[in-house]
Design an enzyme around this catalytic site. Structure first.
Site, PDB file in Angstrom:
ATOM      1  N   HIS A 379     -43.292   6.104  51.887  1.00 44.07           N
ATOM      2  CA  HIS A 379     -43.752   6.726  50.640  1.00 44.07           C
ATOM      3  C   HIS A 379     -43.655   8.247  50.668  1.00 44.07           C
ATOM      4  CE1 HIS A 379     -45.205   6.313  46.741  1.00 44.07           C
ATOM      5  NE2 HIS A 379     -46.322   5.631  46.937  1.00 44.07           N
ATOM      6  N   ASP A 383     -40.298   7.451  46.275  1.00 40.46           N
ATOM      7  CA  ASP A 383     -41.387   7.266  45.318  1.00 40.46           C
ATOM      8  C   ASP A 383     -41.530   5.797  44.954  1.00 40.46           C
ATOM      9  OD1 ASP A 383     -41.851  10.004  45.286  1.00 40.46           O
ATOM     10  OD2 ASP A 383     -40.501  10.336  43.582  1.00 40.46           O
TER      11      ASP A 383
END
Length: 408
Positions: A379, A383
């Protein structure tokens, strides 16, 4: 005594030390040049160390699990008694039968070493543990692996044979004792990498169900056209072929993180890691340049590198360089999973079990073949929106399999 000291060699890739996994010899053994004396493990791969000279072993450095620095003493030989077996003036034959020592001078030490080697049981800690629980003496099991190594399948066949004589009454008794298993070799490397991946990478997990009814129809059709005896196509090569196409639009997912330089390296080539369960633990052999391979070529290469990993024959190069990994538990796939990213990559896609389920299709109940894709993304660099979009694009390709082979 003429003492020859052999030091831990430089195994490349910036290796500064290696772990002793297994000694193939012991103090007092007489060995010949090029005979395998030890198996060591770097952070990249297991390496077998051959003897540099012929002689008698006088000392060993380290027990299994110990780290030995490159350049430090590993093993020492007494080479003073090596000459009689083969005169120094005689050239070493390049090929052909080995020279037989005179019958009048039998040597007890090699015979003892051979006897010890023949009685030593080779099996992974997991296999030993399962044998202990099942009450199976591994010395009675014939191993099909390299050097007679006992695989999980070898043990399972013996256990199945024990249970084929009819059901026995259940017995209930308390069990005591604790088996201590040292975390060494491949299992140590796996543990360290998994810990580092979960500690350093914030995982974003995403699960999506895919209707693979049309894909299953295509798979069965292509398998029906295979030559007799040829391996059948599984879902995995279709997934890899589809993933190659999808990554063209999501290059941020076909990337690795260089932590030392703090840069993301987006690769044009797609090198697919294939998470493979082996007797020694999980390994990830690599299908290089999947973007340049046909469906059947991908399938053949998956089989080749996976088998090389399972039989411990994969080279260091075949276990390195992946840019994204796929993982599958096969029939044990369950409904969903949360795969751990194969660092330094930034994405992994997992295949779960395919089952026939009733679903609503065009307003009516229909039986369709459904399979879930479980994925994880780093992450920090991918995204959540982009991760979900990539899996949705992969879902679309798999649900309309003709699009896997059509150039956009």
């Amino acid at each position: 005594m003429s003492r020859y000291v052999f030091k831990m060699p430089d195994l490349g890739e910036g290796t500064v030390s290696a772990e002793v996994v297994e000694w193939k010899v012991k103090v007092g053994d007489t060995v010949k040049e090029d005979q395998i004396i030890a198996e060591v493990m770097t952070d990249k791969a297991a390496v077998e160390i051959p003897a540099p000279v012929s002689g008698r072993v006088v000392s060993l450095t380290g027990q299994p699990g110990d780290m030995v620095a490159v350049g430090a003493e590993l093993i020492a030989f007494d080479t003073s008694g090596a000459a009689p077996a083969e005169p120094a003036s005689a050239p070493k034959p390049a090929a052909g039968p080995a020279t037989t020592p005179p019958a009048a001078k039998p040597q007890a030490a090699p015979a003892a070493a051979a006897s010890a080697a023949s009685t030593r049981v080779m099996a992974s800690p997991a296999t030993r543990r399962k044998a202990h629980v099942a009450g199976v003496d591994l010395a009675s099991v014939s191993g099909s692996g390299p050097g007679g190594r006992i695989s999980a399948l070898d043990l399972e066949s013996v256990i199945a044979g024990k249970g084929s004589g009819g059901a026995k009454p259940a017995t209930f008794a308390a069990r005591n004792g604790v088996e201590e298993i040292k975390v060494i070799g491949v299992r140590r490397v796996i543990a360290e990498r998994m810990s580092a991946a979960k500690r350093n990478i914030p995982h974003f997990a995403y699960v999506e169900e895919v209707d693979i009814t049309e894909l299953e129809s295509l798979r069965q059709y292509l398998n029906s056209r295979q030559p007799k005896g040829a391996p059948s196509l599984t879902y995995l090569p279709f997934l890899v072929a589809a993933l190659v196409r999808v990554l063209e639009g999501f290059p941020q997912c076909n990337a690795v993180h260089d932590a030392e330089r703090n840069v993301i390296l987006r690769h044009a080539a797609v090198h697919i890691g294939i998470a493979t369960q082996t007797p020694d633990g999980l390994k990830v052999p690599v299908v290089k340049h999947a973007e340049a391979r046909s469906l059947h070529d991908i399938a053949a290469e998956i089989r080749r590198v996976s088998e090389a990993a399972r039989s411990n024959k994969a080279t260091r190069e075949e276990l390195m360089g992946s840019t994204i990994t796929v993982t599958s538990l096969g029939r044990l796939g369950g409904i969903a999973s949360t795969p751990v990213i194969n660092a330094p990559e930034v994405a992994i896609v997992g295949v779960n079990k395919a089952i026939d389920r009733p679903v609503v299709l065009h307003g009516a109940i229909a039986i369709r073949r459904i399979m879930n894709l479980s994925s994880s993304f780093d992450h920090r660099f991918v995204d959540g929106f982009d991760a979900a979009a990539m899996i949705q694009a992969l879902k679309e390709r798999l649900e309309h399999p003709a699009t896997i082979f059509i150039q956009d």
